[in-house]
Design an enzyme around this catalytic site. Structure first.
Site, PDB file in Angstrom:
ATOM      1  N   GLU A  62       0.824  -1.214   0.000  1.00  0.00           N
ATOM      2  CA  GLU A  62       0.000   0.000   0.000  1.00  0.00           C
ATOM      3  C   GLU A  62       0.856   1.261   0.000  1.00  0.00           C
ATOM      4  OE1 GLU A  62      -3.125  -0.147  -0.615  1.00  0.00           O
ATOM      5  OE2 GLU A  62      -3.019  -2.334  -0.532  1.00  0.00           O
ATOM      6  N   ASP A  65       3.505  -4.468  -6.250  1.00  0.00           N
ATOM      7  CA  ASP A  65       4.135  -5.716  -5.804  1.00  0.00           C
ATOM      8  C   ASP A  65       5.649  -5.639  -5.934  1.00  0.00           C
ATOM      9  OD1 ASP A  65       1.885  -7.136  -5.026  1.00  0.00           O
ATOM     10  OD2 ASP A  65       1.561  -8.035  -6.994  1.00  0.00           O
TER      11      ASP A  65
END
Length: 487
Positions: A137, A205
């Site tokens: 995040e 990611d």
């Protein structure tokens, strides 16, 4: 101390960026992935992002079921800032929030704001897994994914994101209505948005696992946590809601595992704070259902020293929640004797004392706490103990300093309002309550309370000038927020 301050608010903020969005098959090597950069300047400046973030945070405080627990807030912000300190392209301050929600999720939005669902503690076996979600995040924020999505959408459908942001706000008050509005708004451009978010997930990611590794956490935690989500989807009769709407393909897991395997293996022990935070979250929150099971506590009791302490803390917490104060005190005492300055133990001891109307015992213990001057959690505990013990002036003395240094903490303003009310300082009580309303985005009510406070003090006095100046500040804030209230 937080037992007296629990709030059970309604509604949930829609995830602007979630951990389970659709992702495409990735390239085999990290080096072949394009860096999408952080430019989004033609649509939003960093200043505008922070202003929008401020607006949305206030709406979040006012409508979402935030866990406003000082200990948990301190823990997730400490963990989050450890990760942020190893991230690149950090252009805004970061703030981390915890929502009482049993669905696995996390999201990031404007201005460095990251929200975690409490279910993450239940499903994270170790601190590295929790950190992997947060690193993902954080990467959404540093790469300015939401701003870039707005910029991309402006090119094809300029009005779409105006409606989408309005729908996000609607979702805070009515999740079903908000989701329906959001779905309708994006219906005509869905495929383009999906493609864009696939790229976002791929980048988050890739960058997130690097942040995780640089911060001293196990990079294998990211693929391990993703695999847990996939296992739930495969074998559970009720897979995570996030996977029902945003399927997680095998390719994303394979790519995350490939990236982790390219990094140096690490053996990382979870901190004691992680286990204590997990025990507290499962024992006190999760929509009122105690998920701090005997099986988990028994497992911890057979584990390492940190887990054993957390198991004992968890049992003391369970006893306190059941109002079995003598049992709670007896269970906690060995921990407190071994670590008299531990904020987790001191907080629980305070709750036990106050539950048995022994405020003076709590006060004496907290006054002698080693970290009192530097630890906000202990300061709030002592102020609350003074308040419960019938010493509101002592509480007010602490809270005036506390709110000066922690202006965005509604706990401080709430306790200060109680202290001033007990002292019959009506104008100061109103002013403190006004700050709480302002933090929750209720600026009209805040201005009204400050106007009442101003009318109760001597005309032309310095105190009246202060109240009037604060009213002017809030009116200016209203003007800055007007574009968002019309969405």
């Amino acid at each position: 101390m937080f037992r007296q301050l629990k709030k059970n608010l309604v509604a949930t903020l829609i995830a602007a960026m979630t951990i389970g969005q659709v992702a495409p098959a990735f390239a085999d090597s990290a080096d072949t992935l394009p860096d999408m950069g952080t430019s989004a300047g033609s649509t939003l400046s960093i200043g505008q992002e922070m202003q929008m973030g401020d607006y949305y945070v206030r709406q979040l405080r006012g409508s979402a079921p935030l866990i406003n627990d000082p200990l948990l807030t301190q823990y997730i912000n400490s963990l989050g800032m450890r990760l942020v300190s190893h991230a690149n392209s950090v252009k805004t301050p970061f703030h981390f929030f915890l929502i009482n929600n049993d669905e696995i999720n996390a999201f990031a939005f404007f201005g460095g704001n990251v929200v975690l669902h409490s279910a993450l503690f239940r499903y994270s076996d170790n601190e590295s897994q929790l950190a992997s979600v947060m690193a993902h995040e954080i990467s959404h924020v540093t790469q300015r994914h939401l701003a870039r999505a707005m910029e991309d959408q402006q090119r094809s459908a300029p009005l779409t994101w105006v409606g989408a942001l309005g729908s996000i706000l609607l979702a805070m008050a009515s999740p079903q209505a908000g989701m329906a509005a959001l779905t309708g708004t994006l219906a005509g451009t869905r495929q383009g948005m999906i493609s864009f978010t696939q790229q976002n997930e791929q980048e988050a990611d890739r960058i997130g696992i690097q942040v995780l590794q640089r911060s001293g956490f196990d990079p294998q935690a990211m693929p391990t946590f993703l695999e847990k989500l996939l296992d739930q989807a495969r074998y559970s009769s009720r897979p995570p809601e996030i996977l029902l709407t945003h399927p997680l393909p095998e390719s994303r897991l394979a790519d995350a595992r490939n990236r982790a395997n390219q990094m140096r293996p690490m053996v990382v022990q979870s901190s004691e704070d992680f286990y204590l935070a997990k025990a507290r979250t499962l024992g006190m929150y999760n929509s009122g259902r105690n998920q701090l099971t005997s099986d988990l506590l028994d497992e911890w009791a057979k584990g390492n020293v940190r887990q054993q302490r957390a198991a004992q803390y968890g049992r003391a917490l369970q006893a306190m929640e059941a109002n079995k104060y003598d049992e709670a005190r007896k269970t906690l005492q060995p921990l407190l004797a071994a670590e008299p300055g531990n904020a987790w133990y001191l907080d629980l001891a305070t709750d036990i004392d106050l539950g048995q109307n022994k405020a003076n015992e709590a006060i004496n213990r907290l006054k002698n706490a080693r970290d009192l001057r530097t630890n906000p959690v202990l300061q709030l505990n002592l102020a609350n103990a003074y308040l419960q013990g019938g010493q509101p002036q002592e509480a007010a003395n602490i809270l005036n300093r506390y709110t000066f240094n922690n202006k965005d903490d509604s706990n401080g303003w709430d306790l200060l309002a109680q202290a001033e009310a007990a002292l019959n300082n009506r104008d100061q009580e109103l002013a403190a309550r006004a700050e709480g309303y302002a933090l929750a985005g209720r600026l009209d009510q805040a201005i009204s309370l400050l106007s009442s406070a101003s009318s109760q003090v001597k005309l032309g006095s310095l105190q009246q000038a202060r109240y009037d100046a604060r009213i002017d500040q809030l009116r200016q804030l209203q003007e800055r927020f007007k574009p968002y209230t019309k969405m």
